[in-house]
Scaffold this motif. Sequence first.
Motif, PDB file in Angstrom:
ATOM      1  N   GLY A 204      41.722 -14.634  17.098  1.00 22.25           N
ATOM      2  CA  GLY A 204      41.080 -14.573  15.790  1.00 22.25           C
ATOM      3  C   GLY A 204      42.093 -14.298  14.686  1.00 22.25           C
ATOM      4  N   THR A 205      41.675 -14.492  13.452  1.00 21.39           N
ATOM      5  CA  THR A 205      42.548 -14.278  12.299  1.00 21.39           C
ATOM      6  C   THR A 205      42.853 -12.798  12.138  1.00 21.39           C
ATOM      7  OG1 THR A 205      41.621 -16.206  11.195  1.00 21.39           O
ATOM      8  CG2 THR A 205      42.774 -14.607   9.804  1.00 21.39           C
ATOM      9  N   ALA A 206      44.143 -12.467  12.104  1.00 19.69           N
ATOM     10  CA  ALA A 206      44.595 -11.086  11.930  1.00 19.69           C
ATOM     11  C   ALA A 206      44.899 -10.865  10.454  1.00 19.69           C
ATOM     12  CB  ALA A 206      45.828 -10.831  12.795  1.00 19.69           C
ATOM     13  N   ASP A 207      43.913 -10.332   9.746  1.00 16.37           N
ATOM     14  CA  ASP A 207      44.068 -10.149   8.305  1.00 16.37           C
ATOM     15  C   ASP A 207      43.899  -8.695   7.884  1.00 16.37           C
ATOM     16  OD1 ASP A 207      41.369  -9.885   8.786  1.00 16.37           O
ATOM     17  OD2 ASP A 207      40.751 -11.365   7.285  1.00 16.37           O
TER      18      ASP A 207
ATOM     19  N   PRO B 245      53.611 -14.219  11.660  1.00 15.77           N
ATOM     20  CA  PRO B 245      52.956 -15.523  11.822  1.00 15.77           C
ATOM     21  C   PRO B 245      52.763 -15.801  13.307  1.00 15.77           C
ATOM     22  CG  PRO B 245      54.833 -15.673  10.323  1.00 15.77           C
ATOM     23  CD  PRO B 245      54.873 -14.308  10.945  1.00 15.77           C
ATOM     24  N   PRO B 246      51.732 -16.440  13.706  1.00 13.11           N
ATOM     25  CA  PRO B 246      50.729 -17.160  12.921  1.00 13.11           C
ATOM     26  C   PRO B 246      49.542 -16.296  12.498  1.00 13.11           C
ATOM     27  CG  PRO B 246      50.352 -17.617  15.225  1.00 13.11           C
ATOM     28  CD  PRO B 246      51.552 -16.699  15.152  1.00 13.11           C
ATOM     29  N   TYR B 247      49.666 -14.958  12.522  1.00  8.77           N
ATOM     30  CA  TYR B 247      48.626 -14.034  12.068  1.00  8.77           C
ATOM     31  C   TYR B 247      47.328 -14.200  12.876  1.00  8.77           C
ATOM     32  CZ  TYR B 247      52.032 -14.077   8.316  1.00  8.77           C
ATOM     33  OH  TYR B 247      53.205 -14.051   7.612  1.00  8.77           O
ATOM     34  N   ARG B 248      47.498 -14.197  14.192  1.00  4.11           N
ATOM     35  CA  ARG B 248      46.373 -14.275  15.133  1.00  4.11           C
ATOM     36  C   ARG B 248      46.485 -13.083  16.082  1.00  4.11           C
ATOM     37  NH1 ARG B 248      42.844 -17.558  13.055  1.00  4.11           N
ATOM     38  NH2 ARG B 248      43.753 -19.472  12.336  1.00  4.11           N
ATOM     39  N   TRP B 249      45.340 -12.521  16.439  1.00  3.76           N
ATOM     40  CA  TRP B 249      45.343 -11.383  17.357  1.00  3.76           C
ATOM     41  C   TRP B 249      45.861 -11.808  18.724  1.00  3.76           C
ATOM     42  CZ3 TRP B 249      45.136  -7.387  14.563  1.00  3.76           C
ATOM     43  CH2 TRP B 249      44.262  -7.260  13.495  1.00  3.76           C
TER      44      TRP B 249
ATOM     45  N   SER C  75      49.265  -7.756  14.592  1.00  3.22           N
ATOM     46  CA  SER C  75      49.445  -9.211  14.495  1.00  3.22           C
ATOM     47  C   SER C  75      49.403  -9.709  13.055  1.00  3.22           C
ATOM     48  CB  SER C  75      48.390  -9.937  15.330  1.00  3.22           C
ATOM     49  OG  SER C  75      48.518  -9.579  16.694  1.00  3.22           O
ATOM     50  N   TRP C  76      48.860  -8.934  12.137  1.00  4.43           N
ATOM     51  CA  TRP C  76      48.808  -9.271  10.710  1.00  4.43           C
ATOM     52  C   TRP C  76      50.206  -9.348  10.105  1.00  4.43           C
ATOM     53  CZ3 TRP C  76      51.021  -5.753   7.402  1.00  4.43           C
ATOM     54  CH2 TRP C  76      51.302  -4.501   7.954  1.00  4.43           C
TER      55      TRP C  76
END
Length: 151
Positions: free
Chosen positions: A39-42, A82-86, A78-79
Amino acid sequence: MTKAIKLLTALPPPQRQRLTALAREASFPEDARIFEAGGTADRFWVIRSGAVSLDQQVNHLHRVTVAGLGVGDLLGWSWLFPPYRWDFGAVAFSPVRTYEFDAAAVLRLCEEDPRLGLTLVRGIAEILAHRLEMTRGQLLEQYTMHRRSAL
């Protein structure tokens, strides 16, 4: 072996205050999935109370717990890369209260204050080094147990 550090206490008080000014309180009930691998790590969290399990999906039926986190621990790194995904999934092992940080806001703060950014990245690197050593130890222990049972 590296010593376990807590991210917020690793920062000098003025830098800690600047970072925590960006935090918001968040909570998760027991058994809540906080994020899923891929998932997106934001964002990231610092655990205020409760426990979180990090897990890895082995196949479509089975997950393996790879680490347990508690009070003061950093949840999510992971935020920062890159690629900022868990890389793992996370689930609340008990009711959890956290400080939640928006990654984009923290990265902007790091650009505005390079000293804070360097201190933050060094702290996260120490945390990752410690977790890597702990994982290595667990793998060696499992390998040794497996070899003994195979004999």
